[in-house]
Design an enzyme around this catalytic site. Structure first.
Site, PDB file in Angstrom:
ATOM      1  N   LEU A 192       6.241   3.877  -3.234  1.00 13.06           N
ATOM      2  CA  LEU A 192       6.063   2.711  -4.075  1.00 13.06           C
ATOM      3  C   LEU A 192       4.567   2.519  -4.267  1.00 13.06           C
ATOM      4  O   LEU A 192       3.780   2.793  -3.357  1.00 13.06           O
ATOM      5  CB  LEU A 192       6.653   1.448  -3.420  1.00 13.06           C
ATOM      6  N   ASP A 193       4.170   2.048  -5.439  1.00 10.69           N
ATOM      7  CA  ASP A 193       2.761   1.724  -5.660  1.00 10.69           C
ATOM      8  C   ASP A 193       2.291   0.705  -4.627  1.00 10.69           C
ATOM      9  O   ASP A 193       3.084  -0.089  -4.113  1.00 10.69           O
ATOM     10  CB  ASP A 193       2.558   1.114  -7.055  1.00 10.69           C
ATOM     11  N   ARG A 194       0.995   0.700  -4.386  1.00 10.41           N
ATOM     12  CA  ARG A 194       0.431  -0.263  -3.440  1.00 10.41           C
ATOM     13  C   ARG A 194       0.789  -1.697  -3.814  1.00 10.41           C
ATOM     14  O   ARG A 194       1.139  -2.513  -2.951  1.00 10.41           O
ATOM     15  CB  ARG A 194      -1.102  -0.117  -3.392  1.00 10.41           C
TER      16      ARG A 194
END
Length: 230
Positions: free
Chosen positions: A55-57
């Site tokens: 998942l993106d930050r």
């Protein structure tokens, strides 16, 4: 920070990832020195875990990690064959009223080559806000369900921007005027993209898992303000 555990067995641990935490250190986030998700989990459990997907930050929600490194590929095969059903929720700019499939290539961060990417987007709710946002006298928002059938980096954020419904809180692909309004009027500065549900048949135990991750606090604040019942 204690990470919320959604499911655990001898093979995997499934967690609810908070906003603004890197899963692990990488070249693309080399200037971020905060503790990573893997750091926090190792401190919490005194053992190492191995991410199966990413998942993106800035994105919150469900993330699956393996307890044994050799099992990562077994679970990754489920993602690669679309035997795992992923659903995200997002809050976007504008009124979104019809389901569409977005087919628009996304550039690979490493090779710079564009790869096919596909996202199903479905409307869930809309809200007309009486707060002016440049250049209009009011502002419109939609709650949408996003189902990716491919897993490109920043795919959902890029696709929603592509159809002129950028995700609120996205400072890379989004609308700075609406992002700023959410910060100043609602005290909400996080990205409104959440990995909400994950469904798959466990490859080792055969159990059907149907997992759901609670939203970050900002979401409940907006649900109440916009009178959205989720």
């Amino acid at each position: 920070m204690k990470i919320e555990i959604l499911f655990e067995d001898n093979y995997i641990i499934v967690i609810n990832k908070p906003n603004n935490i890197l899963i692990h250190n990488s070249y693309y986030a080399r200037n971020i020195k905060d503790a990573t998700l893997l750091d926090l989990l190792e401190k919490q459990f005194n053992k190492s875990f191995y991410p199966i997907h990413r998942l993106d930050r800035k994105t919150s929600g469900i993330l699956v990690l393996a307890k044994q490194k050799e099992n990562v590929v077994v679970f990754q095969d489920l993602f690669n064959s679309n035997d795992i059903q992923k659903k995200y929720l997002g809050i976007v700019r504008g009124f979104f009223t019809e389901s569409i499939v977005i087919n628009s290539p996304v550039k690979n961060a490493d090779t710079k080559v564009y790869k096919d990417a596909e996202t199903l987007c479905e409307p869930l709710a809309t809200y007309l806000c009486d707060i002016a946002v440049h250049p209009y006298e009011n502002s419109r928002y939609s709650l949408v369900k996003l189902i990716p059938t491919t897993g490109r980096m920043h795919q959902l954020r890029i696709h929603m921007n592509k159809i002129s419904h950028p995700i609120i809180g996205d400072y890379k692909y989004g609308d700075r005027f609406h992002n700023r309004m959410f910060e100043t009027e609602f005290a909400c500065a996080n990205l409104f993209l959440h990995a909400y549900t994950l469904q798959f048949k466990h490859p080792f135990t055969g159990i059907q898992l149907n997992l759901k991750a609670n939203f970050p606090d900002d979401w409940y604040k907006i649900f109440e303000k916009f009178n959205w019942n989720i």
